[in-house]
Motif scaffolding. Structure first.
Motif, PDB file in Angstrom:
ATOM      1  N   GLU A 172      80.113 -20.031  -4.079  1.00 39.19           N
ATOM      2  CA  GLU A 172      78.905 -19.699  -4.824  1.00 39.19           C
ATOM      3  C   GLU A 172      79.262 -19.084  -6.170  1.00 39.19           C
ATOM      4  N   LEU A 189      71.803 -20.025  -9.357  1.00 38.76           N
ATOM      5  CA  LEU A 189      72.963 -19.981  -8.478  1.00 38.76           C
ATOM      6  C   LEU A 189      73.457 -21.394  -8.207  1.00 38.76           C
ATOM      7  N   SER A 190      74.765 -21.515  -8.058  1.00 40.21           N
ATOM      8  CA  SER A 190      75.379 -22.793  -7.702  1.00 40.21           C
ATOM      9  C   SER A 190      76.251 -22.603  -6.474  1.00 40.21           C
ATOM     10  N   CYS A 191      76.334 -23.642  -5.670  1.00 41.76           N
ATOM     11  CA  CYS A 191      77.217 -23.640  -4.501  1.00 41.76           C
ATOM     12  C   CYS A 191      77.931 -24.973  -4.469  1.00 41.76           C
ATOM     13  N   TRP A 198      70.007 -21.713   1.104  1.00 43.88           N
ATOM     14  CA  TRP A 198      70.303 -20.417   0.502  1.00 43.88           C
ATOM     15  C   TRP A 198      69.653 -19.331   1.354  1.00 43.88           C
ATOM     16  N   THR A 249      77.143 -30.261  -5.017  1.00 43.23           N
ATOM     17  CA  THR A 249      76.679 -28.932  -5.409  1.00 43.23           C
ATOM     18  C   THR A 249      75.183 -28.785  -5.123  1.00 43.23           C
ATOM     19  N   TYR A 268      71.909 -26.053  -5.917  1.00 45.63           N
ATOM     20  CA  TYR A 268      71.506 -25.037  -6.881  1.00 45.63           C
ATOM     21  C   TYR A 268      70.292 -24.269  -6.381  1.00 45.63           C
ATOM     22  N   TYR A 295      73.385 -13.278  -2.020  1.00 45.10           N
ATOM     23  CA  TYR A 295      72.871 -14.612  -1.721  1.00 45.10           C
ATOM     24  C   TYR A 295      74.013 -15.477  -1.180  1.00 45.10           C
ATOM     25  N   TYR A 296      73.723 -16.119  -0.050  1.00 43.02           N
ATOM     26  CA  TYR A 296      74.720 -16.937   0.629  1.00 43.02           C
ATOM     27  C   TYR A 296      74.274 -18.387   0.677  1.00 43.02           C
ATOM     28  N   CYS A 297      75.228 -19.261   0.513  1.00 40.06           N
ATOM     29  CA  CYS A 297      75.015 -20.695   0.658  1.00 40.06           C
ATOM     30  C   CYS A 297      75.427 -21.097   2.082  1.00 40.06           C
ATOM     31  N   GLY A 317      79.146 -19.730   2.758  1.00 37.98           N
ATOM     32  CA  GLY A 317      79.921 -19.284   1.615  1.00 37.98           C
ATOM     33  C   GLY A 317      80.167 -17.790   1.685  1.00 37.98           C
ATOM     34  N   THR A 338      77.156 -14.239  -3.255  1.00 39.94           N
ATOM     35  CA  THR A 338      77.167 -13.804  -4.641  1.00 39.94           C
ATOM     36  C   THR A 338      76.039 -12.775  -4.828  1.00 39.94           C
TER      37      THR A 338
END
Length: 115
Positions: free
Chosen positions: A6, A20-22, A36, A77, A79, A93-95, A106, A109
């Motif tokens: 993330e 946010l990106s993962c 997310w 990815t 988002y 925040y978790y993916c 993940g 973040t």
């Protein structure tokens, strides 16, 4: 081994935006349901949004109309565009990736919304 990385968290003022990106390290991303989740201090981890392999989305009531989840299968990815952020959105925040027989998280973040 599949890894989720993330990025995009940070400190933002109320009313601001973050994306946010993962990124997922393996090519079966396209068949996965991605999600997310977030966890605030002293609280349980909660769903924020999910997106299926067919681009069906689901949102927590608390973020509907403010957050948008999307995916780019070519980039492996997912988002999370977060607008109109509120102090109560502050959390890690978790993916999450879900495929048959596997769930992978993940590392998280931090998002902090404060003036």
């Amino acid at each position: 081994q599949v890894q989720l990385v993330e990025s995009g968290g940070g400190l933002v003022q109320p009313g601001g935006s973050l994306r946010l990106s993962c990124a997922v390290s393996r090519s079966f991303f396209s068949i996965a349901t991605m999600g997310w989740y977030r966890q605030a201090p002293g609280k349980q981890r909660e769903l924020v949004a999910t997106i299926s392999s067919g681009d069906i989305t689901n949102y927590a009531d608390s973020v509907k109309g403010r957050f948008t989840i999307s995916r780019d299968n070519a980039k492996n990815t997912v988002y999370l565009q977060m607008n109109s952020l509120k102090p109560e959105d502050t959390a890690v925040y978790y993916c999450k990736l879900t495929v048959p027989l596997a769930v992978i998280w993940g590392q998280g973040t931090q998002v902090t919304v404060s003036s």
